[in-house]
Write a protein that holds these residues in place. Structure first.
Motif, short mmCIF file in Angstrom:
data_model
loop_
_atom_site.label_atom_id
_atom_site.label_comp_id
_atom_site.label_asym_id
_atom_site.label_seq_id
_atom_site.Cartn_x
_atom_site.Cartn_y
_atom_site.Cartn_z
N LEU A 193 51.87 46.50 37.80
CA LEU A 193 50.68 47.01 38.46
C LEU A 193 50.44 48.48 38.09
O LEU A 193 51.40 49.23 37.81
N HIS A 194 49.19 48.88 38.12
CA HIS A 194 48.83 50.28 37.98
C HIS A 194 48.40 50.82 39.34
O HIS A 194 48.99 51.74 39.88
N HIS A 195 47.37 50.20 39.93
CA HIS A 195 46.95 50.55 41.29
C HIS A 195 46.33 49.34 41.96
O HIS A 195 46.02 48.34 41.30
N VAL A 196 46.20 49.44 43.27
CA VAL A 196 45.48 48.43 44.06
C VAL A 196 44.40 49.19 44.81
O VAL A 196 44.68 50.23 45.42
N THR A 197 43.17 48.68 44.76
CA THR A 197 42.06 49.36 45.42
C THR A 197 41.48 48.46 46.50
O THR A 197 41.12 47.30 46.24
N SER A 198 41.39 49.01 47.71
CA SER A 198 40.89 48.25 48.85
C SER A 198 39.74 48.99 49.51
O SER A 198 39.46 50.15 49.20
N VAL A 249 50.29 53.42 43.19
CA VAL A 249 49.06 54.02 43.69
C VAL A 249 48.15 53.04 44.44
O VAL A 249 47.61 52.10 43.86
N MET A 250 48.03 53.28 45.74
CA MET A 250 47.13 52.52 46.60
C MET A 250 45.86 53.34 46.76
O MET A 250 45.93 54.52 47.11
N THR A 251 44.72 52.77 46.49
CA THR A 251 43.48 53.56 46.56
C THR A 251 42.48 52.90 47.50
O THR A 251 42.52 51.69 47.72
N TYR A 252 41.59 53.71 48.03
CA TYR A 252 40.61 53.21 49.01
C TYR A 252 39.22 53.75 48.78
O TYR A 252 39.03 54.92 48.44
N HIS A 254 39.96 45.25 44.12
CA HIS A 254 40.46 44.81 42.81
C HIS A 254 41.91 45.24 42.64
O HIS A 254 42.40 46.09 43.38
N ILE A 255 42.56 44.62 41.69
CA ILE A 255 43.96 44.93 41.41
C ILE A 255 44.06 45.32 39.94
O ILE A 255 43.53 44.63 39.07
N PHE A 258 40.24 41.65 38.37
CA PHE A 258 41.36 42.31 37.68
C PHE A 258 40.84 43.53 36.93
O PHE A 258 39.73 43.51 36.41
N GLU A 259 41.68 44.52 36.84
CA GLU A 259 41.41 45.68 36.00
C GLU A 259 42.64 45.90 35.13
O GLU A 259 43.76 45.58 35.54
N ILE A 260 42.43 46.40 33.93
CA ILE A 260 43.55 46.91 33.13
C ILE A 260 43.29 48.39 32.93
O ILE A 260 42.23 48.79 32.43
N ALA A 261 44.24 49.21 33.38
CA ALA A 261 44.07 50.66 33.40
C ALA A 261 45.16 51.32 32.57
O ALA A 261 46.29 50.82 32.51
N THR A 262 44.83 52.43 31.95
CA THR A 262 45.82 53.14 31.12
C THR A 262 46.65 54.09 31.97
O THR A 262 46.18 54.66 32.95
N ASN A 263 47.90 54.27 31.56
CA ASN A 263 48.75 55.26 32.24
C ASN A 263 48.28 56.68 31.94
O ASN A 263 48.54 57.60 32.72
#
Ligand code: ZN
Length: 310
Positions: free
Chosen positions: A8-13, A60-63, A219-220, A266-271
């Motif tokens: 995982l990179h982050h989870v956004t709620s 990273v949990m994001t909102y 999204h995750i 789904f998202e694919i995010a860069t470090n």
């Protein structure tokens, strides 16, 4: 086949109240707010990021706190539980702390031989703390949380689906391998990942469809190291028939999005480049950061957003 996903990179709620959301994640859970910015597609709404010291991908949990918005309803086609890893032996500390903070939905369970404490977030979000070895990660110890209890980052996530087959196939395509089953849950994990590497598929054939709202995962995001790996992943997904967005600059990472077969975004995010791109590590998350295109509107945006302290 995609070979470069790290976990995982982050989870956004989604949330209702920004102040309450910030207090819960920085105060009760003791995470660090590593970025205070806005929803890049709706700048009158915050985008708040909580994680470890530097916002390591996988922590990273994001909102998006949208203000007044109905609660989501739990069901199939969503991330059913977002799971944080905590040091082994720390669940009773957390149970006491969350109980004393008035957190609801507390309950100790076990799955795959791991002890877990489930709890609700401020908008009914479904979370669990899972006892797990550190696996190279350092706990973040804000707000008086001791070293031997601090959150290590994500353990993973549990998806609730009516039929898991297509999602399982997608996970395998993304480099995940099946590592076990426990009741109606099948666990997938990625090798040589970032420790936020578990995805559990819970198949509930007669579950109602989830309704997105406050407390739902929006999204995750899965992590890749850099833009070349993201480009390869994008091409592999397009070749397989997925509709994938172009690469979008999110200032702290680059993002692509696509819809998984079970309905989860789904998202694919860069470090890279990371959350210290525009702030020193010591000051992460303190001041409101805006993408360049919204800088001319800073006064207006700051007047709309509720002030968040500490
Ligand atoms: Zn995202």
């Amino acid at each position: 086949m995609i070979t470069d996903i790290k976990g995982l990179h982050h989870v956004t709620s989604m949330a209702t109240d920004a102040v309450e959301n910030n207090a819960f994640f920085t105060g009760t859970l003791g995470l660090r707010r590593v970025k205070k910015t806005v929803n890049f597609d709706a700048p009158e709404v915050y985008h708040l990021y909580y994680g470890d010291e530097v916002g390591t991908p996988g922590s990273v949990m994001t909102y998006f706190p949208f203000g007044r918005m109905p609660r989501g309803t739990r069901g199939a086609g969503e991330v059913g539980v977002t799971e944080f890893a905590v040091p082994e032996g720390s669940l009773s500390f957390w149970q006491d702390r969350l109980d004393q903070s008035g957190v609801t939905g507390l309950g100790v369970e076990s799955a795959f031989g791991e002890r877990r404490l489930k709890f609700d977030g401020p908008d009914g979000d479904a979370f669990a703390l899972v006892e797990s070895p550190p696996r190279g990660r350092a706990p973040w110890t804000g707000q008086g949380i001791p070293q031997d209890a601090g959150i290590l980052g994500f353990n993973g996530a549990r998806f609730v689906l009516r039929d898991g087959a297509a999602t399982a196939e997608l996970l395998r395509f993304m480099g995940y391998g099946k590592i076990g089953t426990d009741g109606d849950i099948t666990r997938y994990a990625i090798e040589n990942g970032n420790a936020a590497d578990r995805i559990d598929l819970q198949v509930v054939g007669d579950a109602p469809s989830a309704g997105q709202g406050a407390g739902s995962v929006h999204h995750i995001a899965f992590a890749v190291e850099g833009r070349a790996a993201q480009q390869s992943a994008r091409e592999a997904l397009l070749d397989t028939g997925y509709q994938v967005t172009p690469v979008i600059d999110r200032d702290y990472f680059w993002a692509i999005y696509f819809r998984a077969p079970g309905g989860i975004l789904f998202e694919i995010a860069t470090n890279e480049p990371g959350f210290d791109r525009d702030e020193d590590v010591a000051q992460l998350g303190e001041t409101l950061k805006l993408p360049e295109r919204y800088e001319p509107f800073r006064d207006k945006i700051e007047a709309i957003l509720p002030p968040i302290q500490s």
